[in-house]
Design a protein around this motif. Structure first.
Motif, PDB file in Angstrom:
ATOM      1  N   LEU A 110      23.552   8.865  15.495  1.00  0.00           N
ATOM      2  CA  LEU A 110      23.595   8.547  14.071  1.00  0.00           C
ATOM      3  C   LEU A 110      23.964   7.080  13.868  1.00  0.00           C
ATOM      4  O   LEU A 110      24.912   6.572  14.463  1.00  0.00           O
ATOM      5  CB  LEU A 110      24.628   9.440  13.393  1.00  0.00           C
ATOM      6  CG  LEU A 110      24.876   9.176  11.899  1.00  0.00           C
ATOM      7  CD1 LEU A 110      23.658   9.576  11.084  1.00  0.00           C
ATOM      8  CD2 LEU A 110      26.105   9.940  11.428  1.00  0.00           C
ATOM      9  N   SER A 111      23.176   6.382  13.035  1.00  0.00           N
ATOM     10  CA  SER A 111      23.465   4.965  12.779  1.00  0.00           C
ATOM     11  C   SER A 111      23.712   4.667  11.309  1.00  0.00           C
ATOM     12  O   SER A 111      24.184   3.593  10.965  1.00  0.00           O
ATOM     13  CB  SER A 111      22.306   4.090  13.289  1.00  0.00           C
ATOM     14  OG  SER A 111      21.124   4.365  12.570  1.00  0.00           O
ATOM     15  N   GLY A 112      23.379   5.600  10.412  1.00  0.00           N
ATOM     16  CA  GLY A 112      23.623   5.337   9.002  1.00  0.00           C
ATOM     17  C   GLY A 112      22.724   6.147   8.102  1.00  0.00           C
ATOM     18  O   GLY A 112      22.169   7.176   8.500  1.00  0.00           O
ATOM     19  N   ILE A 113      22.558   5.660   6.884  1.00  0.00           N
ATOM     20  CA  ILE A 113      21.741   6.358   5.894  1.00  0.00           C
ATOM     21  C   ILE A 113      21.087   5.328   4.980  1.00  0.00           C
ATOM     22  O   ILE A 113      21.668   4.273   4.690  1.00  0.00           O
ATOM     23  CB  ILE A 113      22.595   7.350   5.075  1.00  0.00           C
ATOM     24  CG1 ILE A 113      21.722   8.223   4.178  1.00  0.00           C
ATOM     25  CG2 ILE A 113      23.674   6.627   4.263  1.00  0.00           C
ATOM     26  CD1 ILE A 113      22.457   9.397   3.558  1.00  0.00           C
ATOM     27  N   ARG A 114      19.856   5.603   4.564  1.00  0.00           N
ATOM     28  CA  ARG A 114      19.136   4.759   3.619  1.00  0.00           C
ATOM     29  C   ARG A 114      19.030   5.525   2.304  1.00  0.00           C
ATOM     30  O   ARG A 114      18.464   6.615   2.263  1.00  0.00           O
ATOM     31  CB  ARG A 114      17.753   4.399   4.135  1.00  0.00           C
ATOM     32  CG  ARG A 114      16.994   3.427   3.210  1.00  0.00           C
ATOM     33  CD  ARG A 114      15.553   3.217   3.663  1.00  0.00           C
ATOM     34  NE  ARG A 114      15.499   2.704   5.009  1.00  0.00           N
ATOM     35  CZ  ARG A 114      14.844   3.297   6.010  1.00  0.00           C
ATOM     36  NH1 ARG A 114      14.215   4.455   5.800  1.00  0.00           N
ATOM     37  NH2 ARG A 114      14.828   2.769   7.214  1.00  0.00           N
ATOM     38  N   ILE A 115      19.597   4.960   1.237  1.00  0.00           N
ATOM     39  CA  ILE A 115      19.593   5.613  -0.068  1.00  0.00           C
ATOM     40  C   ILE A 115      18.871   4.710  -1.058  1.00  0.00           C
ATOM     41  O   ILE A 115      19.315   3.591  -1.343  1.00  0.00           O
ATOM     42  CB  ILE A 115      21.033   5.877  -0.565  1.00  0.00           C
ATOM     43  CG1 ILE A 115      21.817   6.692   0.476  1.00  0.00           C
ATOM     44  CG2 ILE A 115      21.008   6.604  -1.900  1.00  0.00           C
ATOM     45  CD1 ILE A 115      23.285   6.867   0.148  1.00  0.00           C
ATOM     46  N   ARG A 116      17.708   5.158  -1.491  1.00  0.00           N
ATOM     47  CA  ARG A 116      16.884   4.419  -2.457  1.00  0.00           C
ATOM     48  C   ARG A 116      16.660   2.976  -1.988  1.00  0.00           C
ATOM     49  O   ARG A 116      16.805   2.019  -2.718  1.00  0.00           O
ATOM     50  CB  ARG A 116      17.527   4.459  -3.845  1.00  0.00           C
ATOM     51  CG  ARG A 116      17.682   5.874  -4.396  1.00  0.00           C
ATOM     52  CD  ARG A 116      18.385   5.935  -5.733  1.00  0.00           C
ATOM     53  NE  ARG A 116      17.615   5.225  -6.740  1.00  0.00           N
ATOM     54  CZ  ARG A 116      18.123   4.315  -7.580  1.00  0.00           C
ATOM     55  NH1 ARG A 116      19.404   3.980  -7.508  1.00  0.00           N
ATOM     56  NH2 ARG A 116      17.368   3.739  -8.479  1.00  0.00           N
ATOM     57  N   GLY A 117      16.280   2.860  -0.692  1.00  0.00           N
ATOM     58  CA  GLY A 117      15.908   1.569  -0.130  1.00  0.00           C
ATOM     59  C   GLY A 117      17.057   0.753   0.423  1.00  0.00           C
ATOM     60  O   GLY A 117      16.826  -0.253   1.097  1.00  0.00           O
ATOM     61  N   ARG A 118      18.291   1.151   0.203  1.00  0.00           N
ATOM     62  CA  ARG A 118      19.440   0.391   0.683  1.00  0.00           C
ATOM     63  C   ARG A 118      20.069   1.108   1.875  1.00  0.00           C
ATOM     64  O   ARG A 118      20.407   2.283   1.789  1.00  0.00           O
ATOM     65  CB  ARG A 118      20.467   0.241  -0.442  1.00  0.00           C
ATOM     66  CG  ARG A 118      21.670  -0.610  -0.041  1.00  0.00           C
ATOM     67  CD  ARG A 118      22.659  -0.669  -1.180  1.00  0.00           C
ATOM     68  NE  ARG A 118      23.892  -1.354  -0.801  1.00  0.00           N
ATOM     69  CZ  ARG A 118      24.985  -1.419  -1.536  1.00  0.00           C
ATOM     70  NH1 ARG A 118      25.005  -0.823  -2.735  1.00  0.00           N
ATOM     71  NH2 ARG A 118      26.053  -2.056  -1.109  1.00  0.00           N
ATOM     72  N   GLU A 119      20.214   0.358   2.980  1.00  0.00           N
ATOM     73  CA  GLU A 119      20.756   0.960   4.192  1.00  0.00           C
ATOM     74  C   GLU A 119      22.268   0.766   4.279  1.00  0.00           C
ATOM     75  O   GLU A 119      22.796  -0.290   3.934  1.00  0.00           O
ATOM     76  CB  GLU A 119      20.086   0.361   5.429  1.00  0.00           C
ATOM     77  CG  GLU A 119      18.619   0.737   5.550  1.00  0.00           C
ATOM     78  CD  GLU A 119      18.002   0.292   6.871  1.00  0.00           C
ATOM     79  OE1 GLU A 119      18.752  -0.231   7.726  1.00  0.00           O
ATOM     80  OE2 GLU A 119      16.779   0.478   7.048  1.00  0.00           O
ATOM     81  N   HIS A 120      22.944   1.802   4.752  1.00  0.00           N
ATOM     82  CA  HIS A 120      24.392   1.783   4.941  1.00  0.00           C
ATOM     83  C   HIS A 120      24.664   2.148   6.397  1.00  0.00           C
ATOM     84  O   HIS A 120      24.216   3.200   6.866  1.00  0.00           O
ATOM     85  CB  HIS A 120      25.083   2.791   4.019  1.00  0.00           C
ATOM     86  CG  HIS A 120      24.757   2.623   2.570  1.00  0.00           C
ATOM     87  ND1 HIS A 120      25.556   1.934   1.685  1.00  0.00           N
ATOM     88  CD2 HIS A 120      23.682   3.064   1.842  1.00  0.00           C
ATOM     89  CE1 HIS A 120      25.009   1.963   0.480  1.00  0.00           C
ATOM     90  NE2 HIS A 120      23.869   2.643   0.549  1.00  0.00           N
ATOM     91  N   GLU A 121      25.400   1.321   7.094  1.00  0.00           N
ATOM     92  CA  GLU A 121      25.729   1.603   8.493  1.00  0.00           C
ATOM     93  C   GLU A 121      26.982   2.468   8.549  1.00  0.00           C
ATOM     94  O   GLU A 121      28.096   2.016   8.284  1.00  0.00           O
ATOM     95  CB  GLU A 121      25.971   0.299   9.266  1.00  0.00           C
ATOM     96  CG  GLU A 121      26.218   0.539  10.748  1.00  0.00           C
ATOM     97  CD  GLU A 121      26.456  -0.762  11.515  1.00  0.00           C
ATOM     98  OE1 GLU A 121      26.835  -0.673  12.692  1.00  0.00           O
ATOM     99  OE2 GLU A 121      26.276  -1.844  10.922  1.00  0.00           O
ATOM    100  N   VAL A 122      26.805   3.708   8.863  1.00  0.00           N
ATOM    101  CA  VAL A 122      27.901   4.682   8.949  1.00  0.00           C
ATOM    102  C   VAL A 122      27.652   5.527  10.192  1.00  0.00           C
ATOM    103  O   VAL A 122      26.545   6.018  10.396  1.00  0.00           O
ATOM    104  CB  VAL A 122      27.956   5.590   7.699  1.00  0.00           C
ATOM    105  CG1 VAL A 122      29.202   6.456   7.732  1.00  0.00           C
ATOM    106  CG2 VAL A 122      27.931   4.768   6.415  1.00  0.00           C
TER     107      VAL A 122
END
Length: 401
Positions: A287-299
């Motif tokens: 797991l490297s993160g999540i993309r929400i409505r085009g914006r990526e978050h590194e989690v």
């Protein structure tokens, strides 16, 4: 037919078996089987209820318990102690073949195997319960089962057969679940699954009073999963068996061997014909993160990804958390979303909840496996009116390599 009378008969039967003096079929019948059946309401002095050496097409059944119309409702086949076998099962089922006898009992006095004769499958697959006298310090459970399935009033009313059908269904579901334990354990180790990791951390803290780091626990689980050497991961089962730790049980070795054989034929894990490394499977990797409505978050943890998504979706669609909380059924033990004032946060179940960023009055249930996190995040995304897989995408290292 009293409860105490049956339990007394069971205790006397156990003592007789333990004495070593019950060595023949006749002794088992006289000292164990018949006293127990009498306590279950059957009268061996009345041929309208009970017939011994009951004739069938290919032999004689030791005991036949008879219904009011003269039709046998239970066949009991008795063996001397310690000689129950698949051959004995086959013999009992041959006796019952086409006789319409719903319940069958095979016993050596100590072990009582009960079968539903007209169910599907091999004889062993039709066994719905097994009672062991010498392994029971108290006879409550054994007596309860024998009363449920063999008491005369229950057999005559048909309740015993219905109870047997229900029990057999439970047994089959349990066997299906049991068959999935090995593969599920492998999957949890290879993950590593967050719940398994958290449980490991909590147990260490309980045992030694100090809490290991999250990465320490993950590395420990990976080490367990890595007992398979590189050559074995390529499908070399023989080398794996030679290198396997000596303290592994035969069941564990069989599990790994089966997994290796499956891995050897798994296309995504094989090199391509031109020698290039295999392409990663979409949605796999770390797991490297999540993309929400085009914006990526590194989690890097599913718990934090889940909380972040809940916060973002509430910002996008105000009232989402209210709607999520409203979906909880009355009396639900662990609702998905709760307010800070909810009584559940005052119980030991509060450890399953985390505060949602930007919305401190809300808490989210996050104690899930990685697979369940993704399923629940998808439900939450669609509840907010967005599309899973396009508007919201969980990112793995393999996806962005």
């Amino acid at each position: 037919m009293s409860s105490s009378g049956l339990e007394d008969a069971l205790a006397k039967a156990r003592d007789a078996l333990a004495s070593g003096l019950v060595v023949s079929e006749a002794a088992v019948q006289a000292s164990v089987v018949r006293p127990i059946l009498r306590e279950l309401g059957w009268d061996d002095a009345d041929p309208r209820q009970w017939q011994m050496e009951y004739p069938v097409d290919n032999g004689r059944v030791d005991e036949a318990l008879i219904g009011p119309l003269g039709k046998p409702l239970v066949f009991v086949e008795v063996k001397r102690p310690g000689v129950l076998s698949p051959k004995a099962e086959d013999q009992l089922f041959r006796y019952a073949n086409n006789k319409g006898v719903p319940l069958l009992v095979l016993t050596d006095g100590d072990t009582w195997d009960l079968y539903l004769s007209m169910a599907e499958g091999e004889p062993v697959e039709r066994r719905f319960t097994r009672c062991k006298l010498t392994e029971s310090s108290e006879f409550c459970g054994v007596a309860r089962d024998l009363r449920t399935f063999l008491e005369r009033s229950e057999v005559l009313s048909g309740a015993a057969r219905k109870a047997a059908e229900a029990r057999l269904e439970q047994v089959k579901h349990r066997e299906i679940g049991k068959g999935g334990l090995d593969s599920a354990w492998e999957e949890l180790l290879r993950g590593p699954d967050e719940i398994l990791r958290d449980l490991l951390i909590e147990r260490v803290e309980e045992n030694v009073g100090s809490r290991p780091g999250t990465r320490d626990a993950e590395e420990f689980l990976r080490m367990l999963a890595a007992i398979v050497p590189v050559t074995a991961q390529q499908g070399d089962v023989a080398k794996w068996l030679q290198a396997a730790p000596a303290n592994l049980t035969s069941g564990m070795k069989a599990t790994v061997t089966r997994w290796l054989k499956q891995s050897a034929g798994h296309t995504p894990g094989k090199p391509s014909p031109d020698g290039a490394p295999p392409k990663p499977t979409p949605g796999s990797g770390k797991l490297s993160g999540i993309r929400i409505r085009g914006r990526e978050h590194e989690v890097l943890e599913f718990v934090r990804v889940h909380l972040l998504l809940a916060s973002e979706l509430e910002s996008w669609n105000g009232g989402l958390l209210n709607e999520l909380a409203a979906r909880a059924k009355p009396g639900m033990k662990n609702p998905r979303a709760v307010r800070a004032s909810d009584p559940v946060l005052q119980t030991d179940r509060s450890k399953y909840y985390r505060q949602i960023p930007q919305y401190p009055e809300w808490y989210l249930h996050v104690h899930w496996s990685a697979k369940d996190h993704q399923r629940l995040m998808r439900e939450m995304t669609e509840l907010a009116g967005l599309s899973w897989g396009s508007d919201v995408v969980v990112l793995f290292a393999a996806d962005i390599a």
